[in-house]
Enzyme design. Sequence first.
Site, PDB file in Angstrom:
ATOM      1  N   SER A   1       0.854  -1.116  -0.203  1.00  0.00           N
ATOM      2  CA  SER A   1       0.030   0.031   0.036  1.00  0.00           C
ATOM      3  C   SER A   1       1.008   1.285  -0.103  1.00  0.00           C
ATOM      4  CB  SER A   1      -1.043   0.038   1.214  1.00  0.00           C
ATOM      5  OG  SER A   1      -1.688   1.156   1.281  1.00  0.00           O
ATOM      6  N   GLY A   2       0.506   1.986  -0.992  1.00  0.00           N
ATOM      7  CA  GLY A   2       1.475   3.385  -1.104  1.00  0.00           C
ATOM      8  C   GLY A   2       2.701   3.256  -1.862  1.00  0.00           C
TER       9      GLY A   2
ATOM     10  N   THR B   1      -1.474   2.597  -7.908  1.00  0.00           N
ATOM     11  CA  THR B   1      -2.654   3.516  -8.505  1.00  0.00           C
ATOM     12  C   THR B   1      -2.154   4.505  -9.679  1.00  0.00           C
ATOM     13  OG1 THR B   1      -4.038   2.995  -6.771  1.00  0.00           O
ATOM     14  CG2 THR B   1      -4.797   4.587  -8.213  1.00  0.00           C
TER      15      THR B   1
ATOM     16  N   ASN C   1      -1.276   5.358   3.294  1.00  0.00           N
ATOM     17  CA  ASN C   1      -1.279   5.957   1.940  1.00  0.00           C
ATOM     18  C   ASN C   1      -2.644   6.896   2.155  1.00  0.00           C
ATOM     19  OD1 ASN C   1      -1.764   6.855  -0.750  1.00  0.00           O
ATOM     20  ND2 ASN C   1      -1.938   4.815  -1.642  1.00  0.00           N
TER      21      ASN C   1
ATOM     22  N   SER D   1      -5.330   5.539  -0.514  1.00  0.00           N
ATOM     23  CA  SER D   1      -5.158   4.045  -0.518  1.00  0.00           C
ATOM     24  C   SER D   1      -6.509   3.510  -1.344  1.00  0.00           C
ATOM     25  CB  SER D   1      -5.012   3.522   0.590  1.00  0.00           C
ATOM     26  OG  SER D   1      -4.766   2.091   0.622  1.00  0.00           O
ATOM     27  N   SER D   2      -6.116   2.561  -2.209  1.00  0.00           N
ATOM     28  CA  SER D   2      -7.320   1.971  -2.786  1.00  0.00           C
ATOM     29  C   SER D   2      -7.752   0.934  -1.992  1.00  0.00           C
ATOM     30  CB  SER D   2      -6.599   1.288  -4.181  1.00  0.00           C
ATOM     31  OG  SER D   2      -6.029   2.154  -4.985  1.00  0.00           O
TER      32      SER D   2
ATOM     33  N   GLY E   1      -1.300  -5.292  -2.452  1.00  0.00           N
ATOM     34  CA  GLY E   1       0.031  -5.999  -2.357  1.00  0.00           C
ATOM     35  C   GLY E   1       0.016  -6.900  -1.210  1.00  0.00           C
TER      36      GLY E   1
ATOM     37  N   GLU F   1       0.100  -7.691   2.659  1.00  0.00           N
ATOM     38  CA  GLU F   1      -0.179  -6.886   3.794  1.00  0.00           C
ATOM     39  C   GLU F   1       0.267  -7.722   5.105  1.00  0.00           C
ATOM     40  OE1 GLU F   1      -3.926  -5.196   4.077  1.00  0.00           O
ATOM     41  OE2 GLU F   1      -3.443  -3.823   2.605  1.00  0.00           O
TER      42      GLU F   1
HETATM   43  N1  LIG Z   1       5.512   7.873  -9.962  1.00  0.00           N
HETATM   44  C1  LIG Z   1       5.217   8.702  -8.915  1.00  0.00           C
HETATM   45  N2  LIG Z   1       5.717   9.731  -8.917  1.00  0.00           N
HETATM   46  C2  LIG Z   1       5.151  10.535  -8.016  1.00  0.00           C
HETATM   47  N3  LIG Z   1       4.430  10.296  -6.830  1.00  0.00           N
HETATM   48  C3  LIG Z   1       4.124   9.173  -6.842  1.00  0.00           C
HETATM   49  C4  LIG Z   1       4.435   8.281  -7.703  1.00  0.00           C
HETATM   50  N4  LIG Z   1       3.746   6.968  -7.601  1.00  0.00           N
HETATM   51  C5  LIG Z   1       3.212   7.303  -6.291  1.00  0.00           C
HETATM   52  N5  LIG Z   1       3.355   8.641  -5.881  1.00  0.00           N
HETATM   53  C6  LIG Z   1       2.705   9.103  -4.544  1.00  0.00           C
HETATM   54  O1  LIG Z   1       2.522   7.894  -3.612  1.00  0.00           O
HETATM   55  C7  LIG Z   1       1.163   8.103  -3.314  1.00  0.00           C
HETATM   56  C8  LIG Z   1       0.537   6.611  -3.166  1.00  0.00           C
HETATM   57  O2  LIG Z   1       0.690   6.035  -4.500  1.00  0.00           O
HETATM   58  P1  LIG Z   1      -0.587   5.001  -4.842  1.00  0.00           P
HETATM   59  O3  LIG Z   1      -1.739   5.511  -4.421  1.00  0.00           O
HETATM   60  O4  LIG Z   1      -0.292   4.833  -6.213  1.00  0.00           O
HETATM   61  O5  LIG Z   1      -0.196   4.090  -3.956  1.00  0.00           O
HETATM   62  P2  LIG Z   1      -0.569   2.354  -4.146  1.00  0.00           P
HETATM   63  O6  LIG Z   1       0.261   1.312  -4.401  1.00  0.00           O
HETATM   64  O7  LIG Z   1      -2.087   2.474  -5.039  1.00  0.00           O
HETATM   65  O8  LIG Z   1      -1.476   2.060  -2.691  1.00  0.00           O
HETATM   66  P3  LIG Z   1      -2.581   1.095  -2.222  1.00  0.00           P
HETATM   67  O9  LIG Z   1      -2.206  -0.027  -2.420  1.00  0.00           O
HETATM   68  O10 LIG Z   1      -2.907   1.898  -0.749  1.00  0.00           O
HETATM   69  O11 LIG Z   1      -3.697   1.999  -3.148  1.00  0.00           O
HETATM   70  C9  LIG Z   1       0.590   8.872  -4.570  1.00  0.00           C
HETATM   71  O12 LIG Z   1      -0.845   9.549  -3.988  1.00  0.00           O
HETATM   72  C10 LIG Z   1       1.626   9.899  -4.766  1.00  0.00           C
HETATM   73  O13 LIG Z   1       1.747  10.861  -4.035  1.00  0.00           O
HETATM   74 MG   LIG Z   2      -4.002   2.304  -5.151  1.00  0.00          MG
END
Ligand SMILES: Nc1ncnc2c1ncn2[C@@H]1O[C@H](COP(=O)(O)OP(=O)(O)OP(=O)(O)O)[C@@H](O)[C@H]1O
Ligand SMILES: [Mg+2]
Length: 1063
Positions: free
Chosen positions: A142-143, A147, A192, A195-196, A424, A426
Amino acid sequence: MALQVELIPTGEIIRVVHPHRPCKLALGSDGVRVTMESALTARDRVGVQDFVLLENFTSEAAFIDNLRRRFRENLIYTYIGPVLVSVNPYRDLQIYSRQHMERYRGVSFYEVPPHLFAVADTVYRALRTERRDQAVMISGESGAGKTEATKRLLQFYAETCPAPERGGAVRDRLLQSNPVLEAFGNAKTLRNDNSSRFGKYMDVQFDFKGAPVGGHILSYLLEKSRVVHQNHGERNFHVFYQLLEGGEEETLRRLGLERNAQSYLYLVKGQCAKVSSINDKSDWKVVRKALTVIDFSEDEVEDLLSIVASVLHLGNIHFAADEDSNAQVTTENQLKYLTRLLGVEGSTLREALTHRKIIAKGEELLSPLNLEQAAYARDALAKAVYSRTFTWLVGKINRSLASKDAESPSWRSTTVLGLLDIYGFEVFQHNSFEQFCINYCNEKLQQLFIELTLKSEQEEYEAEGIAWEPVQYFNNKIICDLVEEKFKGIISILDEECLRPGEATDLTFLEKSEDTIKHHPHFLTHKLADQRTRKSLDRGEFRLLHYAGEVTYSVTGFLDKNNDLLFRNLKETMCSSKNPIMSQCFDRSELSDKKRPETVATQFKMSLLQLVEILKSKEPAYIRCIKPNDAKQPSRFDEVLVRHQVKYLGLMENLRVRRAGFAYRRKYEAFLQRYKSLCSETWPTWPGRPQDGVAVLVRHLGYKPEEYKMGRTKIFIRFPKTLFATEDALEVRRQSLATQIQATWRGYHWRQKFLRVKRSAICIQSWWRGTLGRRKAAKRKWAAETIRRLIRGFILRHAPRCPENAFFLDHVRTSFLFNLRRQLPQNVLDTSWPTPPPALREASELLRELCMKNMVWKYCRSISPEWKQQLQQKAVASEIFKGKKDNYPQSVPRLFISTRLGTDEISPKVLQALGSEPIQYAVPVVKYDRKGYKPRSRQLLLTPNAIIIVEDTKVKQRIDYANLTGISVSSLSDSLFVLHVQREDNKQKGDVVLQSDHVIETLTKTALSADRVNNININQGSITFAGGPGRDGIIDFTPGSELLIAKAKNGHLAVVAPRLNSR
Ligand SMILES: Nc1ncnc2c1ncn2[C@@H]1O[C@H](COP(=O)(O)OP(=O)(O)OP(=O)(O)O)[C@@H](O)[C@H]1O
Ligand SMILES: [Mg+2]
């Protein structure tokens, strides 16, 4: 413009060569060395861009070190062969611009630095060229950025793919589905802020031209418990806060809501309704707009918001116990709103919230609920309403994304690109049913991943005809089976416990599991563990040894969550809802269905199996996301955390599989294309088969047989160092090639410039010559015309003025006048004057007079008083002597001198004797005696009154002008003269015979002083003078050859004067 070549040693940075900044290309051997070394040190600094090139590929430390080096340089992407590893930078690196998209379009995957867009483009091209469905699997904690990666991929396709012929809006819908799904399915968690809370698999359909024409979304296991409860520091789903912050006053009023999240119990459990990184108000605007894009009508939006609001109202429903400890609803207001918003009967709802309907022996019985049960029922309703609405929302989006052209021929030829953004692995302090499901999902995906990676490796070796060396790897099928196997798997046992009659609890489930799977090496409980491990396990926990590590789960709530019970009467109430969305979510068939619905775990298992099938049917690509720290901070690399993720993502395993045989492989064409410049035989083009070219090339490079293998279409290189040596050689070669290219380009450039200048010069020359020629021709024409006119005029010059001769006559006149200007006489004595044409004769004369007057006037103005006197005297001399005396002409050019004797030459006695009488002129003279004609030297002085003859110191004779009767001279060239004196008495001595060397001057001055100009006699032959009382003397003048003055025998003074022929 000069060609600018920029070599980027690592190929990591996209740099636009600045047009105004000179390119610092290393020239000469030194320069090449410097740049080459920088390339090598760059590799040290930024690591390798593909982990397969790590020398020590089994070392986790080396792996993490490479990740860290790259992360420090903001290089967040690294490959493991075709797998992309991404580290969340937590900052905007400006690497997703349109320019970046263009840079990665249509280029070979390995020729450019690792990037998400490289994966996106490769997948897209495979989809188009091979027409095989593709799937991009994005995983990570997560994070970690899953997404974000999905969004960037979608953005890439939306911006770079061609637009479909019809239904171009699908691109917008694909993009706009995101904010809506995120509003309803994402929440702020500790890890996050966005977070999705659900798994997402999205298919994008492309037509045969590669344009996106439709899409479909599958969602997995929404974390609905969040609707009613949030951990400290976390929030409910975004949509609640967005609606409260951004919704219009009127909307809120209609929904019976207050603009204050604190008023809603479901929103304050985490005590963190406000988050600085989230702007709910502006997010709401985005969501509202997106809803319109994805085909929501105003009514549908209203219905949807009613449901969102009703969940909030449900949260605020309170119960109080009556005397029988039965729960009663105390918050009438909330109930009223709920009734309206959900479109249900108030009494039915009230009853459903406080009673449970039991069907026993075909009879329906209502059993009142106690406080705890009522709260449970309320929360269950809220969760069911929300999660079913979410499912409905996904369905609605799918209907909007569905290709409108489903029946057209192009539809049949669509290919599909799947994007999987799923939670992913957890591991929390307390792991529950949700983590169990999530980690099971990850086990399945890992299994698929290893299976597909190995399969593709093996297939590649086979296809290339290279012996496959079996790879040792951990097969996690055993864990998957532990969870999902029929009868013996944990899910089966859990379902059994949920379904069996009697008092089934979480603990009975645990016991049952212990009984059934006690010998499984990956399953542990307090009871099954050895003495040492037991300490770390509670009685209500079980531990799974996942492929990624151990996770301990607490069984509390497992049964409940798996059952996901909603009391029948609540279901019935919702089935009667007038809210169209609710009535779709709660179907009456559900009530009549006697079969128990599938448990949550089983549903999840089925959907996972389905997902695995979907993914298996597609060509997979992988993006593995890693988060560098827990604090969401940029530039912080927490090694422990990263190591953890590297392990959970199975990256080392992945690398081992990939590196089992050869570190590097490349198609012959690509290899030859990249390195052909290193061998003279293959450079610049290899005429034969690429494979033969590569063979020649590697022989030239000195590869040893054990270092490489030649496959059917690819070369396989065993060790990274072999490739690095080749890369380094290429770097050096590139420098010299760049220099050559520059030189050639410069040569070409300057030649082009020269040719341009030459062409321009020739053009200017010819133009100028033309101009000159035209001017000359015009001049000639004019000249011929003029000459013709002149000739005609000349012929008719004597005729009266007419058009034919007017020009000629004018010309003659003007040319006379112009010439005259240049030929004017220079002085008064110059008598020249150009001859005028007849018509100008009169004018000429006038001009001549004018000119003369002008010259005279000028001359007179410039004359001095002395000169004037001189001229006057000369004029008098001329009057007297001109044409009369022979030596006169000789005197003309000689100036008259004011006096021939200075006062110092005159005796002071004489001066004294003269007293105040001034001497006007003095000249030495010779006096001839009157008798003997003896010459005696004397001085002749002229005063205003008299002529004084001086002998040395005494005045010999004074002749007052009054007594001077005349002066006689001969006409010859002698200089004798006689002053005739009046003889009034005998004392007078008589006339005086004198001789002066300046006779003309002396006589002129004397005549002027004595006013005897008219009394000068010029005699021929002889002069008679009075020699004394009663005696006259005679002077005879005769011309001769020499001057001779002597007394003649006849007693006369004979003067022979030389002939001067001047008269
Ligand atoms: N490539 C990137 N460039 C800049 N910032 C990023 C990038 N990827 C992620 N981030 C930052 O990290 C934060 C978390 O990313 P994201 O929401 O995609 O995580 P996730 O893997 O989908 O987590 P979750 O499993 O909780 O949904 C985003 O809101 C953004 O601020
Ligand atoms: Mg996500």
